[in-house]
Design a protein around this motif. Sequence first.
Motif, mmCIF file in Angstrom:
data_model
loop_
_atom_site.group_PDB
_atom_site.id
_atom_site.type_symbol
_atom_site.label_atom_id
_atom_site.label_comp_id
_atom_site.label_asym_id
_atom_site.label_seq_id
_atom_site.Cartn_x
_atom_site.Cartn_y
_atom_site.Cartn_z
ATOM 1 N N ILE A 164 0.846 -1.198 0.000
ATOM 2 C CA ILE A 164 0.000 0.000 0.000
ATOM 3 C C ILE A 164 0.880 1.247 0.000
ATOM 4 O O ILE A 164 0.638 2.216 -0.729
ATOM 5 N N GLY A 165 1.918 1.223 0.826
ATOM 6 C CA GLY A 165 2.829 2.360 0.893
ATOM 7 C C GLY A 165 3.552 2.621 -0.422
ATOM 8 O O GLY A 165 3.713 3.775 -0.839
ATOM 9 N N LEU A 166 3.980 1.551 -1.100
ATOM 10 C CA LEU A 166 4.647 1.722 -2.394
ATOM 11 C C LEU A 166 3.702 2.350 -3.408
ATOM 12 O O LEU A 166 4.105 3.220 -4.200
ATOM 13 N N ALA A 167 2.430 1.919 -3.401
ATOM 14 C CA ALA A 167 1.445 2.480 -4.323
ATOM 15 C C ALA A 167 1.184 3.957 -4.023
ATOM 16 O O ALA A 167 1.110 4.793 -4.933
ATOM 17 N N ILE A 168 1.054 4.297 -2.733
ATOM 18 C CA ILE A 168 0.861 5.693 -2.339
ATOM 19 C C ILE A 168 2.084 6.511 -2.738
ATOM 20 O O ILE A 168 1.966 7.654 -3.205
ATOM 21 N N GLY A 169 3.271 5.927 -2.569
ATOM 22 C CA GLY A 169 4.495 6.621 -2.948
ATOM 23 C C GLY A 169 4.542 6.944 -4.425
ATOM 24 O O GLY A 169 5.032 8.007 -4.828
ATOM 25 N N SER A 170 4.013 6.025 -5.259
ATOM 26 C CA SER A 170 3.963 6.271 -6.694
ATOM 27 C C SER A 170 3.091 7.495 -7.009
ATOM 28 O O SER A 170 3.442 8.324 -7.849
ATOM 29 N N PHE A 171 1.965 7.608 -6.300
ATOM 30 C CA PHE A 171 1.096 8.771 -6.500
ATOM 31 C C PHE A 171 1.734 10.044 -5.938
ATOM 32 O O PHE A 171 1.554 11.130 -6.497
ATOM 33 N N VAL A 190 11.281 7.967 -3.323
ATOM 34 C CA VAL A 190 10.030 8.365 -2.674
ATOM 35 C C VAL A 190 9.138 7.146 -2.461
ATOM 36 O O VAL A 190 8.508 6.989 -1.398
ATOM 37 N N GLU A 191 9.073 6.267 -3.469
ATOM 38 C CA GLU A 191 8.247 5.062 -3.344
ATOM 39 C C GLU A 191 8.742 4.168 -2.208
ATOM 40 O O GLU A 191 7.948 3.663 -1.402
ATOM 41 N N LEU A 192 10.065 3.979 -2.139
ATOM 42 C CA LEU A 192 10.634 3.120 -1.103
ATOM 43 C C LEU A 192 10.420 3.726 0.285
ATOM 44 O O LEU A 192 10.030 3.021 1.228
ATOM 45 N N LEU A 193 10.664 5.027 0.418
ATOM 46 C CA LEU A 193 10.483 5.681 1.711
ATOM 47 C C LEU A 193 9.032 5.608 2.175
ATOM 48 O O LEU A 193 8.756 5.370 3.354
#
Length: 262
Positions: A10-17, A77-80
Amino acid sequence: MMALLFALFIGLAIGSFLNVLIVRIPKGENVAFPPSHCPVCDNALKWWHNIPLLSWLLLRGRCAYCQSPISRLYPTVELLTGLLFLVLAMKLGLTAEWFITALVFSLLLALSVIDFEYYAVPDSLNFMALGLALLMPLFIFGWDWALGEMRDFSWYQHMLLTRFKDAAIMAFSFFALGLFVKFLIKKDALGEADIIIAGTMGAMLGFPLVLVAIYVSALLAIVPALFARGHMVPFVPFLALGTWITYIFSDTFLQWWNMLYA
């Protein structure tokens, strides 16, 4: 284990946005249209070009069409953001508080990157973070109601009022501090963005933890400020990082605080 993997994805997906917000909002562009595309060759990206973190690795950091380098900022950003969601899930579990808290810190991450890149902080993202931090008790109430595990309504009411009170105190304190410093040095020291961030910090941490966060933020900002030699140093990233550190280690900081002021 599955719950933690879910939080990470979920975090990786949010990071993409978040990357979309970071790139487009400072330029005044629509965050939905046009669809994701290469900024060099302008070709629209396929869905498999947009898999968080994985696509960047498989494409070796280059556009699938023109082979132009893709900024390392995107996977970073995605990883963080993925790690942010993961760490908070370990602390809070998969609850409404986890999700809203993670969203607030994700927005603070986006604001930090934008402040570093453009020396500007978009009000839209800043007020969104503040709004989520203030209204978190309502989301928790809705989650508890859906699960049939509601507590006494006065608990949600007290939590909501406390957040508004702490946010107001911190925002006013920063506003007053900004006026005082401006009087001393004859130029602006704290901007509107810092005041809004202070409100978010107050809502997320409450007292006395928000005071600890301000202290941690100041410590983190000292060295960059010394090396800046008169150049502008964005303060929002340090406020955000100080808030994150204080939130994650809140139990330890509270123990220290109680030992000092018992």
